[in-house]
Design an enzyme around this catalytic site. Sequence first.
Site, PDB file in Angstrom:
ATOM      1  N   TRP A  95     -16.862 -23.923  35.457  1.00  0.00           N
ATOM      2  CA  TRP A  95     -16.444 -24.970  36.404  1.00  0.00           C
ATOM      3  C   TRP A  95     -15.967 -24.368  37.711  1.00  0.00           C
ATOM      4  O   TRP A  95     -16.300 -24.840  38.793  1.00  0.00           O
ATOM      5  CB  TRP A  95     -15.383 -25.885  35.792  1.00  0.00           C
ATOM      6  N   LYS A 139     -11.534 -36.239  30.262  1.00  0.00           N
ATOM      7  CA  LYS A 139     -11.040 -35.265  29.295  1.00  0.00           C
ATOM      8  C   LYS A 139      -9.686 -35.719  28.741  1.00  0.00           C
ATOM      9  O   LYS A 139      -9.519 -35.847  27.549  1.00  0.00           O
ATOM     10  CB  LYS A 139     -10.900 -33.884  29.946  1.00  0.00           C
ATOM     11  N   ASP A 170      -8.107 -27.751  39.969  1.00  0.00           N
ATOM     12  CA  ASP A 170      -8.921 -28.585  39.083  1.00  0.00           C
ATOM     13  C   ASP A 170      -8.184 -28.650  37.753  1.00  0.00           C
ATOM     14  O   ASP A 170      -8.138 -27.680  37.007  1.00  0.00           O
ATOM     15  CB  ASP A 170     -10.306 -27.940  38.926  1.00  0.00           C
TER      16      ASP A 170
HETATM   17  C1  LIG Z   1     -15.570 -31.328  32.626  1.00  0.00           C
HETATM   18  C2  LIG Z   1     -15.018 -30.541  33.739  1.00  0.00           C
HETATM   19  C3  LIG Z   1     -15.526 -30.655  35.045  1.00  0.00           C
HETATM   20  C4  LIG Z   1     -16.715 -31.518  35.396  1.00  0.00           C
HETATM   21  O1  LIG Z   1     -16.400 -32.841  35.376  1.00  0.00           O
HETATM   22  P1  LIG Z   1     -17.450 -33.987  35.783  1.00  0.00           P
HETATM   23  O2  LIG Z   1     -16.571 -35.172  35.846  1.00  0.00           O
HETATM   24  O3  LIG Z   1     -18.474 -34.025  34.701  1.00  0.00           O
HETATM   25  O4  LIG Z   1     -18.058 -33.634  37.087  1.00  0.00           O
HETATM   26  C5  LIG Z   1     -14.912 -29.917  36.036  1.00  0.00           C
HETATM   27  N1  LIG Z   1     -13.877 -29.107  35.786  1.00  0.00           N
HETATM   28  C6  LIG Z   1     -13.369 -28.959  34.531  1.00  0.00           C
HETATM   29  C7  LIG Z   1     -12.197 -28.061  34.306  1.00  0.00           C
HETATM   30  C8  LIG Z   1     -13.922 -29.683  33.478  1.00  0.00           C
HETATM   31  O5  LIG Z   1     -13.417 -29.550  32.240  1.00  0.00           O
END
Ligand SMILES: *Cc1c(COP(=O)(O)O)cnc(C)c1O
Length: 357
Positions: free
Chosen positions: A102, A193, A169
């Site tokens: 990511w 998540k 993030d």
């Molecule tokens: C799942 C995830 C993403 C991507 O998320 P999307 O909503 O599918 O674009 C980005 N960063 C982390 C840490 C993730 O776990």
Amino acid sequence: MTKVHNFSAGPGILPAEVLKEASEACINFENLNLSLLEISHRSKNYEKVMDEARSLVKELFEVGDAHEVLYLGGGASLQFAMVPYNLLRENGTAAYVNTGVWASKAIKEAKIIGTTKVIASSEDKKFTYVPKGYEIPADADYLHITSNNTIYGTQMKSFPKSPIPLVCDMSSDIFSRKVNAKDFDLIYAGAQKNMGPAGSTMVMVKKEALGKTGRNMLSMLDYQVHIKGGSMYNTPPVFPIYVTMLTLKWLKKNGGISWIENLNQQKADAIYNEIDRNSMFHGTTAIEDRSFMNVCFLMNKPELEPEFDKFWKEANISGIRGHRDVGGYRASLYNALPLESVNVLVEVMKAFEKKFA
Ligand SMILES: *Cc1c(COP(=O)(O)O)cnc(C)c1O
């Protein structure tokens, strides 16, 4: 309905009571005899949902009016582009820590927008640890980090003291533990998540960080436009935001961050203790960087995986196959997963060892 123990890495488990309330709102929202899905996002009833979804984030993060909360479409992946687009000055530099897939994707987008430096990386050991002790360039526009690496099962246990704006993030561990949110200029998280369903991404940003790039901004990619529109510049993803609001309300009602942090610690301790004790398995990451959200482990004799798969399926466990980059198993312990489910998995691992060791 049979109770399933849902360890899915994302979209992840949601509280049963939230799913029930959300399903009712799909038919008859707040006794309007209309579905939440067929009313205006500018109606009083929906405005209340949006207000609450935004204010709950501030409350749980304990921040004041310096920060604004938005719910946007496009997933966390769109934020990989929006962050540099809104914060990286035309002649500036952005600093990134590369802790996995990511983070790498975020770096790829930033490089298209402007000068981007990777100041630390754990790629040398397949992202099985979190880099520490790196130098943060004081003249960069911001530092971007990933608090929890969903695929590899590593997590930052503390955050760098950054002399420049800190961007994070937090997609896979937001609201799982106490953080000093005021230290961050921008936090974003795809909701699916640990916050709600897929379809909306939460962005919390310090207002004073914006408007400094010198760029002529596209409206839909401009945080300031969305702030001005009250997160309704265009039609927002109404249903995902509603379910996120219910999930945050559930968290608050049960005791908030201190309650969930304690529960998440118990869940993580239970499974890591078993991984370390059990002769059939081993963990995949540096012990001090082990994630409390995504627990990755491998079988010592991989040829026995089909046998173990039978064991956990029999116990109504779902979603613990590892990501294809790591293999083996990954148990995601998001907020809505009860301790009971972890205990079931631990019992399955014990029973498996008894039969096959
Ligand atoms: C799942 C995830 C993403 C991507 O998320 P999307 O909503 O599918 O674009 C980005 N960063 C982390 C840490 C993730 O776990």
